[in-house]
Scaffold this active site. Structure first.
Site, PDB file in Angstrom:
ATOM      1  N   ILE A  61       0.828  -1.214   0.000  1.00  0.00           N
ATOM      2  CA  ILE A  61       0.000   0.000   0.000  1.00  0.00           C
ATOM      3  C   ILE A  61       0.862   1.264   0.000  1.00  0.00           C
ATOM      4  CG2 ILE A  61      -0.276   0.106   2.520  1.00  0.00           C
ATOM      5  CD1 ILE A  61      -3.359   0.566   1.737  1.00  0.00           C
ATOM      6  N   TYR A 108      -7.921 -10.199  15.354  1.00  0.00           N
ATOM      7  CA  TYR A 108      -7.016 -10.836  14.382  1.00  0.00           C
ATOM      8  C   TYR A 108      -7.294 -12.335  14.308  1.00  0.00           C
ATOM      9  CZ  TYR A 108      -2.412 -12.578  12.744  1.00  0.00           C
ATOM     10  OH  TYR A 108      -1.395 -13.216  12.084  1.00  0.00           O
ATOM     11  N   ILE A 162       7.232 -15.295  14.212  1.00  0.00           N
ATOM     12  CA  ILE A 162       8.353 -15.440  13.268  1.00  0.00           C
ATOM     13  C   ILE A 162       9.477 -14.474  13.658  1.00  0.00           C
ATOM     14  CG2 ILE A 162       9.060 -15.339  10.836  1.00  0.00           C
ATOM     15  CD1 ILE A 162       6.921 -17.479  11.369  1.00  0.00           C
TER      16      ILE A 162
HETATM   17  C1  AKB Z   1       1.141 -11.906  16.107  1.00  0.00           C
HETATM   18  O1  AKB Z   1       1.810 -11.936  17.156  1.00  0.00           O
HETATM   19  O2  AKB Z   1       0.065 -11.298  16.004  1.00  0.00           O
HETATM   20  C2  AKB Z   1       1.650 -12.684  14.924  1.00  0.00           C
HETATM   21  C3  AKB Z   1       1.045 -14.053  14.854  1.00  0.00           C
HETATM   22  C4  AKB Z   1       1.376 -15.054  15.878  1.00  0.00           C
HETATM   23  O3  AKB Z   1       0.283 -14.334  13.963  1.00  0.00           O
HETATM   24  N1  AKB Z   1       3.062 -12.784  14.947  1.00  0.00           N
END
Ligand code: AKB
Length: 316
Positions: free
Chosen positions: A36, A143, A173
Site C-alpha cells: 500500500i 485478528y 516469526i
Molecule cells: C502476532 O503476534 O500477532 C503474529 C502471529 C502469531 O500471527 N506474529
C-alpha cells in the site's frame, strides 16, 4: 504452469523475504512485489514493484491483468496487537483482501493462492500444549477471529469452486532483515535489537510465557514447500498447523547470555500478555510433516547466533 507471482504486502516482515526467495527460485521478472506504500525501500528498489491497495477490487484486478498473474501470496494483514486497537479496521482489511483474492481465483483469473493463518486462531478453551490440528477454536482477538473465519472461507472456496488455496498457521516469526509490526510475538525480535544496542531489554510478556516460534528461514521454506507440493498432497484446505520450537522470554535470556554474558532483562507485561495467555504454548504439526514433508531446522541457540551476527553486521 510457470508461476507469475504477485505478492501483496511485500514490504512486511514475511512478504519481503518471500519476495527475495521467490525471485531466486523463479527469476526476477516472475515476481511482482506490491504494497500500500513504499514501506521498505530496499525491497521496493530490488525489482518490479507496484503500489496496490488490495482492498480495492478494481486496482487488484488491473494489476493481475497487467502482469498476467497466476499466483498470489496475500501477506497483508493487521496483526494481533494493532488489531485490538483498531478492531473494525482489522476486520475490514483482513477479510476484504481475502475475499478479493478468493473471488479472482473463483473466476479463473488466478490459479493458485497462498494465504497465511496464525496460531491466533486458537483461544483460551483450546488445549494449550501440543495443540492438535482439529480442536476447539474460540479466538478472543479480532485478528484471531479474522484468521479463523478466513480459514473457513478458504476451505469453502476450495470445496465449492475448486479454488487452489493453501495456508499455514504461522507461529511467531523471528527475523533480522525486516522488523515485524503490531504482533504479540514481536518481543522475540525486539529482544535481539535491544541486546545489541544496550545489553538490556524490558519485556512486555512475563518470563514464563511459552509461545510457538520459528526462524524466518524455516517459515519461508514451509511457505515455498506447501506451494510447490502437488495439489493432491494438500489434504487440508483450511490451514495447516506448523511448528518449530516453543520457548519463554526466560529461555531467550539464557540463550542470549551464552553470547552476551552481561545481558539483562526486566519484565513489564502489558495488554499483550492477555493475548499471549490465550494462545497455545506448543503446536502439533504432524499433518504438515506427513502431507508435504515439513521439517524445521533452527533451534533457539541457532536463531540467537544468526540474529546477533546478522544484526551486528547490518548495523556496521
Ligand atoms: C502476532 O503476534 O500477532 C503474529 C502471529 C502469531 O500471527 N506474529
Amino acid at each position: 504452469m510457470k508461476p507469475k507471482i504477485l505478492i501483496i504486502g511485500a514490504c512486511g516482515q514475511i512478504g519481503s523475504e518471500l519476495t527475495y526467495k521467490l525471485r531466486d527460485i523463479h527469476g526476477k521478472d516472475a515476481v511482482i512485489a506490491s504494497d500500500i506504500n513504499y514501506g521498505n525501500l530496499e525491497l521496493v528498489n530490488s525489482g518490479l514493484f507496484e503500489i496496490l491497495d488490495a482492498q480495492d477490487t478494481t486496482s487488484l484486478k488491473v494489476c493481475i491483468e497487467k502482469y498476467s498473474i497466476n499466483t498470489v501470496y496475500l501477506m497483508a494483514a493487521m496483526l494481533s496487537a494493532t488489531g485490538e486497537k483498531f478492531p473494525m479496521k482489522a476486520w475490514d482489511l483482513n477479510m476484504s483482501t481475502l475475499f478479493n483474492v478468493l473471488d479472482l481465483a473463483k473466476n479463473g483469473q488466478i490459479k493458485k493462492v497462498f494465504w497465511p493463518s496464525s496460531i491466533a486462531v486458537f483461544g483460551p478453551t483450546t488445549p494449550k500444549t501440543n495443540t492438535p490440528q482439529y480442536t476447539i477454536m474460540e479466538p478472543t482477538t479480532v485478528y484471531g477471529i479474522t484468521k479463523q473465519v478466513g480459514e473457513r472461507w478458504c476451505e469453502y472456496y476450495h470445496n465449492k469452486y475448486g479454488v487452489d488455496v493453501r495456508s499455514i498457521r504461522y507461529p511467531g516469526i523471528i527475523s533480522w532483515k525486516t522488523p515485524p509490526g503490531g504482533g504479540t510475538t514481536d518481543y522475540a525480535v525486539d529482544i535481539y535489537h535491544q541486546a545489541l544496542a544496550q545489553n538490556a531489554y524490558e519485556c512486555f510478556l512475563s518470563e514464563n510465557t511459552a509461545l510457538p516460534m520459528m526462524y524466518m528461514d524455516d517459515a519461508i521454506n514451509a511457505t515455498v514447500q506447501i506451494m510447490e507440493a502437488p495439489a493432491e498432497a494438500i489434504k487440508i484446505r483450511s490451514s495447516y498447523n506448523l511448528a518449530a520450537i516453543s520457548f519463554t522470554p526466560k529461555d531467550m535470556v539464557a540463550s542470549i547470555k551464552k553470547e552476551l554474558p552481561d545481558f539483562s532483562i526486566s519484565y513489564k507485561p502489558d495488554f499483550r500478555q492477555a493475548i499471549a495467555d490465550s494462545w497455545p504454548s506448543s503446536i502439533n504439526d504432524s499433518e504438515a510433516r506427513k502431507d508435504w514433508n515439513w521439517e524445521h531446522r533452527f533451534s533457539l541457540d541457532a536463531i540467537t547466533q544468526s540474529m546477533l551476527t546478522n544484526l551486528a553486521e547490518k548495523a556496521n
